[in-house]
Enzyme design. Structure first.
Site, PDB file in Angstrom:
ATOM      1  N   HIS A 255      -2.523  -9.613  -8.871  1.00 48.66           N
ATOM      2  CA  HIS A 255      -1.774  -9.351 -10.106  1.00 48.66           C
ATOM      3  C   HIS A 255      -0.652 -10.360 -10.272  1.00 48.66           C
ATOM      4  O   HIS A 255      -0.057 -10.835  -9.302  1.00 48.66           O
ATOM      5  CB  HIS A 255      -1.256  -7.914 -10.158  1.00 48.66           C
ATOM      6  CG  HIS A 255      -0.305  -7.532  -9.062  1.00 48.66           C
ATOM      7  ND1 HIS A 255       1.056  -7.767  -9.138  1.00 48.66           N
ATOM      8  CD2 HIS A 255      -0.494  -6.910  -7.872  1.00 48.66           C
ATOM      9  CE1 HIS A 255       1.649  -7.306  -8.055  1.00 48.66           C
ATOM     10  NE2 HIS A 255       0.730  -6.782  -7.251  1.00 48.66           N
TER      11      HIS A 255
ATOM     12  N   ASP B 194       2.063  -9.748 -12.421  1.00 44.05           N
ATOM     13  CA  ASP B 194       3.339  -9.098 -12.732  1.00 44.05           C
ATOM     14  C   ASP B 194       4.075  -8.740 -11.452  1.00 44.05           C
ATOM     15  O   ASP B 194       3.486  -8.649 -10.365  1.00 44.05           O
ATOM     16  CB  ASP B 194       3.130  -7.856 -13.591  1.00 44.05           C
ATOM     17  CG  ASP B 194       2.314  -6.772 -12.885  1.00 44.05           C
ATOM     18  OD1 ASP B 194       1.336  -7.110 -12.179  1.00 44.05           O
ATOM     19  OD2 ASP B 194       2.639  -5.583 -13.029  1.00 44.05           O
TER      20      ASP B 194
ATOM     21  N   ASP C 234       4.494  -9.770  -3.074  1.00 42.73           N
ATOM     22  CA  ASP C 234       3.847  -8.775  -3.943  1.00 42.73           C
ATOM     23  C   ASP C 234       3.736  -9.302  -5.369  1.00 42.73           C
ATOM     24  O   ASP C 234       4.508  -8.938  -6.234  1.00 42.73           O
ATOM     25  CB  ASP C 234       4.656  -7.473  -3.916  1.00 42.73           C
ATOM     26  CG  ASP C 234       3.958  -6.327  -4.612  1.00 42.73           C
ATOM     27  OD1 ASP C 234       2.750  -6.436  -4.895  1.00 42.73           O
ATOM     28  OD2 ASP C 234       4.617  -5.322  -4.896  1.00 42.73           O
TER      29      ASP C 234
ATOM     30  N   GLU D 128      -0.282  -4.564 -12.982  1.00 43.43           N
ATOM     31  CA  GLU D 128      -0.587  -3.733 -11.808  1.00 43.43           C
ATOM     32  C   GLU D 128       0.589  -2.846 -11.421  1.00 43.43           C
ATOM     33  O   GLU D 128       0.399  -1.706 -10.980  1.00 43.43           O
ATOM     34  CB  GLU D 128      -0.980  -4.635 -10.630  1.00 43.43           C
ATOM     35  CG  GLU D 128      -1.549  -3.896  -9.423  1.00 43.43           C
ATOM     36  CD  GLU D 128      -0.485  -3.378  -8.458  1.00 43.43           C
ATOM     37  OE1 GLU D 128      -0.815  -2.533  -7.601  1.00 43.43           O
ATOM     38  OE2 GLU D 128       0.686  -3.816  -8.565  1.00 43.43           O
ATOM     39  N   GLU D 129       1.807  -3.354 -11.589  1.00 51.24           N
ATOM     40  CA  GLU D 129       2.982  -2.614 -11.138  1.00 51.24           C
ATOM     41  C   GLU D 129       3.276  -1.371 -11.991  1.00 51.24           C
ATOM     42  O   GLU D 129       4.132  -0.563 -11.637  1.00 51.24           O
ATOM     43  CB  GLU D 129       4.215  -3.530 -11.125  1.00 51.24           C
ATOM     44  CG  GLU D 129       4.147  -4.671 -10.123  1.00 51.24           C
ATOM     45  CD  GLU D 129       4.190  -4.208  -8.675  1.00 51.24           C
ATOM     46  OE1 GLU D 129       4.263  -2.995  -8.431  1.00 51.24           O
ATOM     47  OE2 GLU D 129       4.151  -5.070  -7.778  1.00 51.24           O
TER      48      GLU D 129
END
Length: 442
Positions: A88, A90, A121, A155-156
């Site tokens: 991802h 984001d 992340d 995704e977050e």
């Protein structure tokens, strides 16, 4: 990457750090609403990097500014099922005032690390994937089977504008894909000089984000009110925040504890959480939450004036449940909250658990071992969630495999959504080598 750079033999290891830095410098903070500042820019950057080496990436915009990039690399054997590598773009927001060393979107290199929001992340894995793909295509090394690379939005916040959108509206992109790899797995945990464990994510908890509402009687703040919505809600929130859910050991966690116990030369007892977690060092945060269901209050809201008792109070809670324990989770929740609290789900998704076996797992182990003679891959469960939940709807078996060899002293678990997020430069280069080997072995 210019033709001159290619002629000089620039490799994936050479450019992975710069790719990671450039991605970090694009602020893709996800605030959990319709906005996604930076996601489109990041998707375009990724598409440019892929197009530069001959691919034909496509950008999919699910909402203005919310964009994902997908490309397919043809393998040498079209009869084999395809592999998905997804990440991802984001990140969670960052308050620059909280960061003590380097600004969160600087992408600075210092003390042997790349610093910034998304360093672990998961712009590290995005960069490693780009570096490996670019290197292989520049050198004409096609993978054994088709590989679909997907760089995703949102995704977050649950993946609504990213993975979920693609699965629901563009599933043809993933035709023939049976397995996938992504984040929060493949990182090292040093047991001793002779043994370094690499945790492969084979399971993840389900999620249930919820809004709690209590209705009361509005009135003047100077009066006695037994029917105060804030009081009722606060008591319920305190009960849920302090509740200790029972320990439940899934097959993945049991396998993890057995493997770790063997490496440590002792038996780890999940019923004695305090003693068990002390043995885990920096990964205790990741593992501790996989021993039970959890529910954490995260937001409170009520009232509009100090001398007015509101007629309603609300709270938000982040709930996570283990594979196989969803019904128990909701039963416990309702018992804890009581009859006066209305519970409403705001976002829910399933738990996942797969077995730790098969050729893909063997490829992970062999590629790690080739770069680290002390390596042993073991399964573990992630307390959070990933886009693998959406791809599971297409029958794609998902693993967390973003390989990093980490210094024993680095608080890797604390990097996720934390301040001073950073990833070791040598860890990135290690990951590029392992992923390159993994593609050939898979």
């Amino acid at each position: 990457m210019s033709d001159t750079d290619t002629a000089k033999g620039v490799t994936g290891e050479d450019e992975v750090v710069d790719l990671c830095r450039e991605l970090i410098r694009i602020d893709t903070s996800n605030y959990g609403d319709h906005s996604g500042p930076g996601e489109r820019k990041a998707a375009e950057y990724v598409a440019e990097q892929l197009a530069e080496v001959g691919l034909e990436p496509k950008i999919f915009e699910s909402h203005p500014g919310r964009a994902s990039t997908v490309a397919r690399i043809e393998g040498t054997d079209p009869s084999r099922p395809a592999l998905l590598i997804h990440g991802h773009l984001d990140v969670v927001p960052a308050n620059a005032a909280d960061w003590t060393h380097h600004p969160p979107f600087s992408g600075e290199v210092a003390d042997g690390c790349v610093w910034g929001r998304g360093a672990v992340d998961m712009k590290d894995m995005d960069a490693m994937t780009l570096a490996v793909v670019r290197d292989r295509l520049r050198s004409g090394r096609r993978p054994p089977r088709d590989i679909v690379v997907a760089f995703l939005a949102d995704e977050e916040a649950g993946g609504t504008y990213g993975a979920r959108h693609l699965v629901d509206n563009h599933r043809e992109l993933f035709d023939g894909v049976t397995e996938g790899i992504s984040e929060v797995g493949g990182f090292s945990f040093t047991v001793s000089e002779e043994r370094r464990l690499y945790l492969i994510q084979t399971a993840e908890k389900g999620m249930h984000w919820m809004k709690l509402t209590v209705a009361g009687t509005a009135g003047h703040g100077s009066m006695i009110h037994r029917d105060n919505a804030i009081t009722e809600l606060s008591e319920a929130v305190a009960r849920i925040g302090r509740h200790k859910f029972p320990v439940r050991v899934t097959k993945t966690t049991r396998a993890f504890l057995d493997e770790l116990g063997d490496a440590l030369g002792t038996q780890l007892d999940p019923e004695d959480m305090e003693a068990t977690l002390k043995r885990l060092g920096g990964i205790a945060k990741l593992i501790g939450a996989t021993l039970s269901n959890t529910a954490n209050p995260t937001q409170l809201n009520a009232g509009y004036k100090v001398n007015v008792i509101p007629g309603e109070a609300t709270a938000h809670v982040d709930g996570r449940f283990l594979p196989g324990y969803k019904e128990e989770f909701f039963a416990d929740l309702d018992r804890i909250l009581g009859p006066n609290v209305k519970r409403e789900g705001t976002h829910s998704d399933k738990a996942l658990e797969t077995s730790f076996d098969g050729p893909l797992v063997e490829a992970m182990q062999s590629s790690l071992l080739a770069e680290d003679p002390t390596a042993k891959a073991i399964p573990y469960m992630l307390s959070g969630g990933t886009d693998a939940k959406s791809f599971d709807d297409l029958g794609i078996r998902g693993f967390g495999f973003a390989p990093l060899k980490l210094p024993p002293e680095l608080d890797f678990a604390g990097m996720f959504h934390g301040v001073d997020e950073r990833v070791p430069v040598e860890g990135l280069k290690f990951g590029v080598r392992v992923l390159d080997r993994f593609i050939d072995a898979s």
